[in-house]
Design a protein around this motif. Structure first.
Motif, PDB file in Angstrom:
ATOM      1  N   ASP A 179     117.339 -51.027  46.166  1.00 31.84           N
ATOM      2  CA  ASP A 179     115.906 -50.166  45.848  1.00 31.84           C
ATOM      3  C   ASP A 179     116.421 -48.873  45.763  1.00 31.84           C
ATOM      4  OD1 ASP A 179     113.504 -49.264  45.739  1.00 31.84           O
ATOM      5  OD2 ASP A 179     113.000 -49.584  47.699  1.00 31.84           O
ATOM      6  N   ASN A 180     117.367 -48.324  46.401  1.00 29.14           N
ATOM      7  CA  ASN A 180     117.850 -46.913  46.482  1.00 29.14           C
ATOM      8  C   ASN A 180     118.991 -46.420  46.923  1.00 29.14           C
ATOM      9  OD1 ASN A 180     117.832 -44.196  46.507  1.00 29.14           O
ATOM     10  ND2 ASN A 180     115.666 -43.779  46.304  1.00 29.14           N
ATOM     11  N   GLN A 182     121.087 -43.895  47.271  1.00 25.23           N
ATOM     12  CA  GLN A 182     121.308 -42.767  47.982  1.00 25.23           C
ATOM     13  C   GLN A 182     120.543 -43.078  49.532  1.00 25.23           C
ATOM     14  OE1 GLN A 182     120.606 -39.129  45.737  1.00 25.23           O
ATOM     15  NE2 GLN A 182     122.510 -39.486  45.367  1.00 25.23           N
ATOM     16  N   VAL A 183     119.426 -43.479  49.204  1.00 24.79           N
ATOM     17  CA  VAL A 183     118.534 -43.459  50.442  1.00 24.79           C
ATOM     18  C   VAL A 183     119.088 -44.239  51.459  1.00 24.79           C
ATOM     19  CG1 VAL A 183     116.251 -43.851  51.578  1.00 24.79           C
ATOM     20  CG2 VAL A 183     116.398 -42.850  49.366  1.00 24.79           C
ATOM     21  N   ALA A 184     119.752 -45.540  51.117  1.00 25.16           N
ATOM     22  CA  ALA A 184     120.326 -46.421  51.875  1.00 25.16           C
ATOM     23  C   ALA A 184     121.569 -45.790  52.529  1.00 25.16           C
ATOM     24  CB  ALA A 184     120.713 -47.767  51.194  1.00 25.16           C
ATOM     25  N   MET A 185     122.376 -44.962  51.803  1.00 28.53           N
ATOM     26  CA  MET A 185     123.478 -44.303  52.327  1.00 28.53           C
ATOM     27  C   MET A 185     122.976 -43.191  53.373  1.00 28.53           C
ATOM     28  SD  MET A 185     125.699 -43.263  48.967  1.00 28.53           S
ATOM     29  CE  MET A 185     127.375 -42.859  49.580  1.00 28.53           C
ATOM     30  N   ALA A 186     121.735 -42.582  53.258  1.00 31.42           N
ATOM     31  CA  ALA A 186     121.337 -41.725  54.151  1.00 31.42           C
ATOM     32  C   ALA A 186     120.926 -42.449  55.498  1.00 31.42           C
ATOM     33  CB  ALA A 186     120.158 -40.874  53.733  1.00 31.42           C
ATOM     34  N   MET A 187     120.740 -43.896  55.312  1.00 28.31           N
ATOM     35  CA  MET A 187     120.288 -44.447  56.490  1.00 28.31           C
ATOM     36  C   MET A 187     121.741 -45.113  57.238  1.00 28.31           C
ATOM     37  SD  MET A 187     117.164 -44.948  56.873  1.00 28.31           S
ATOM     38  CE  MET A 187     117.149 -43.257  56.213  1.00 28.31           C
ATOM     39  N   ILE A 189     124.023 -46.759  55.793  1.00 28.98           N
ATOM     40  CA  ILE A 189     124.557 -48.135  55.246  1.00 28.98           C
ATOM     41  C   ILE A 189     125.709 -47.934  54.285  1.00 28.98           C
ATOM     42  CG2 ILE A 189     123.631 -50.206  53.597  1.00 28.98           C
ATOM     43  CD1 ILE A 189     120.823 -49.645  54.696  1.00 28.98           C
TER      44      ILE A 189
END
Lengths: 300, 268
Positions: A179-180, A182-187, A189
């Protein structure tokens, strides 16, 4: 009135179409897994299946291994291939335009088709499953045991991967990556790990697909052409949907069998090969994101 | 602990320090030689006109941009070159200026993804599921339930986030960041586009997080009323430079700040 229409004939075409369709779905699943996680279109899916079939055939024929050993080795080999491919070819392309990944898979497909006969030899080999060859006769239906096994394996894996994406933590994380990034990385992941996992899962599916399709069609370079069937299947079902892969597979399987049964005698053959693409073009015009695909809504 | 040169702050313990950090994009200097410190358990706000470099600074802290020079430390540890997922794993969580929820997923799935970084079990045990993985799952679920209760999201657990009202989406995003159990929480305009009532709710939640959990908060916000109300310290950026730093009162009286804001308003 309908003297050209025969119930038993149609029923057997349908049954055959369903079984073949599920086997298409298995291969399409490999494609969907990669697309879901990485947004990349894998044009080498057919070649993955071919490679797996070569592994299996060599293990069975040249190494004389028992069938289940051959299956396990093929699985292990294709998982290693998936991981290795991600690490060596695809990871350096992370962050580049998606077209670079697509081009890389097209190149990979050509390389695999070229190298496989050099390594494994050009002759057609067979994969013999440890089952009776004789068709199962059930009323008016003649069912090939190989197709039945292939369809059974497909159903099992389609169910397993559906569960994986809906319920398991890793599957949900993989959807988040898709899905995203960048956001996954910020979580927290590790996106690269999930990319690798997706390619390894495509390897698993290709291994099974290679063995069932290899035992049905024989193993040589032409087996890679099965990958071309994946496109009408996933365009119809939706590139990112497992359910779509199943339904798309079933539709394509049924349509090509019915077409072959009813149109071939009229036009002299070959409809099986183009009917799926006619359907694909219609699908692209009517519903370009597929029956179950995610409809992208762009806000301007 | 020595304070970085140029960084000024109160008397608290330094948790996150930005030291002389700079970043250019193709000749445009987004951030120039900026320093600031966030003290443990305090609220630090970064304010400034549009294009001042606030979000760029946040992106450098969370690892999305690598600074051209300078360094960033968390509890004295240099995290300047860490990838975003490592920064998150160390306990720096963030929200985004434009809502960045996973849209096809439920509120619960989004919050559980926040727990991802705290989960230990691997591929094999996840497939086997039972046993350790099962117990861990339950623990994480409890943690997420606390957050759901705290943010009053009880009725929305199974709702897909794409269908929620804007203000609620912002709240879910805060919840997802909280699910990481962060030591430092980076909030990029958490009240952007909200009405007054929603803003007050969000301000309350931020203060509660700060007070009850002792989480260090770095906040980018345009609403000056809110910023002055809830911040312990304020850093003012203008065109990539730090032009002021201090308590809300000090900053409000600073002639440089008044000039930058009036200038920006005239230009607008």
């Amino acid at each position: 009135m309908f003297d050209w229409f025969e119930w038993e004939f149609t029923l057997s075409l349908l049954t055959n179409g369903v079984l073949i369709g599920l086997m298409y779905a298995l291969i399409a699943l490999g494609f969907v897994l990669v697309y879901k996680a990485t947004d990349a279109i894998n044009f080498a899916q057919g070649e993955f299946v071919m490679l797996a079939a070569f592994f299996g055939a060599v293990m069975l024929l040249s190494a004389g291994a028992p069938f289940w050993v051959a299956v396990l080795v093929t699985l292990a080999g294709m998982i290693a291939f998936g991981f290795g491919l991600e690490r060596v070819v695809l990871r350096p392309l992370i962050g580049r335009p998606i077209v670079s990944v697509i081009m890389a898979t097209i190149g990979l497909a050509a390389v695999l088709r070229g190298v496989a006969p050099l390594v494994f030899g050009a002759e057609t080999r067979s994969i013999v499953m440890p089952v009776e060859d004789a068709p199962i006769i059930w009323g008016p239906l003649f069912i090939s045991p190989i197709q039945l096994i292939g369809a059974g394996v497909a159903v099992m894996f389609l169910a397993a991967f559906t569960w994986f994406f809906l319920k398991s933590r890793m599957g949900i994380a993989m959807r988040a990556v898709a899905d995203n990034q960048q956001v996954a990385m910020a979580m927290g992941i590790n996106v690269e790990r999930y990319f690798a996992l997706a390619w390894a899962m495509a390897g698993v599916v290709s291994a099974l697909g290679g063995i069932v399709w290899g035992s049905l069609l024989g193993v040589d370079v032409h087996l890679a052409l099965i990958g071309l069937k994946v496109f009408p299947v996933v365009i119809l079902g939706g590139l990112d949907s497992i359910v779509g892969a199943i339904v798309g597979g079933l539709i394509i399987g049924i349509v090509e069998n019915i077409a072959a049964g009813y149109l071939d005698p009229v036009v002299g053959g070959g409809t099986k090969d183009f009917a799926p693409y006619v359907l694909m073009i219609i699908a692209l015009m009517v519903r370009p994101y597929g029956i179950f695909g995610k409809r992208q809504i762009e806000r301007v | 602990m020595t304070r970085p040169s140029g960084a000024v702050a109160g008397e608290g313990v330094v948790q996150l320090a930005v030291e002389n950090v700079g970043k250019s994009f193709g000749g445009v200097r987004a951030v120039e030689d900026v320093s600031c410190v966030a003290e443990k358990g305090k609220v630090l706000s970064i304010i400034g006109p549009n294009g001042a470099g606030k979000t760029s600074l946040l992106n450098m802290i969370s690892g999305f941009y690598k600074p051209d020079h300078g360094r960033i430390t968390l509890d004295g540890r240099d995290i300047t070159s860490y990838a975003p997922n490592r920064v998150a794993a160390l306990g720096i969580a963030r929200t985004f200026q434009n809502i960045a929820l996973f849209r096809g997923m439920t509120v619960l799935d989004n919050l559980m993804l926040g727990r991802h970084v705290r989960m230990r079990y691997g591929v094999l045990s996840a497939f086997l599921y039972w046993g350790r993985a099962q117990r861990e799952e339950v623990e994480h679920r409890e943690r997420v339930e606390d957050i759901i209760e705290f943010l009053k999201l009880q009725d929305l657990r199974k709702q897909p986030t794409g269908a929620l009202a804007y203000g609620l989406q912002k709240r879910v995003e805060l919840g997802r960041a909280l699910a990481l159990d962060p030591q430092v929480l980076l909030l990029d305009e958490p009240m952007g586009g909200m009405n007054q009532e929603e803003k007050e709710d969000m301000a309350r939640y931020i203060l509660d997080v700060s007070e009850e959990r002792g989480t260090t908060i770095i906040l980018i916000e345009h609403d000056m009323g809110v910023v002055m109300d809830i911040s312990d310290r304020v850093v003012v950026l203008d065109r990539g430079r730090r032009i002021a730093e201090g308590t809300p009162d000090e900053v409000q009286r600073d002639p440089e700040v008044i000039k930058a804001y009036l200038g920006a308003q005239k230009a607008a």
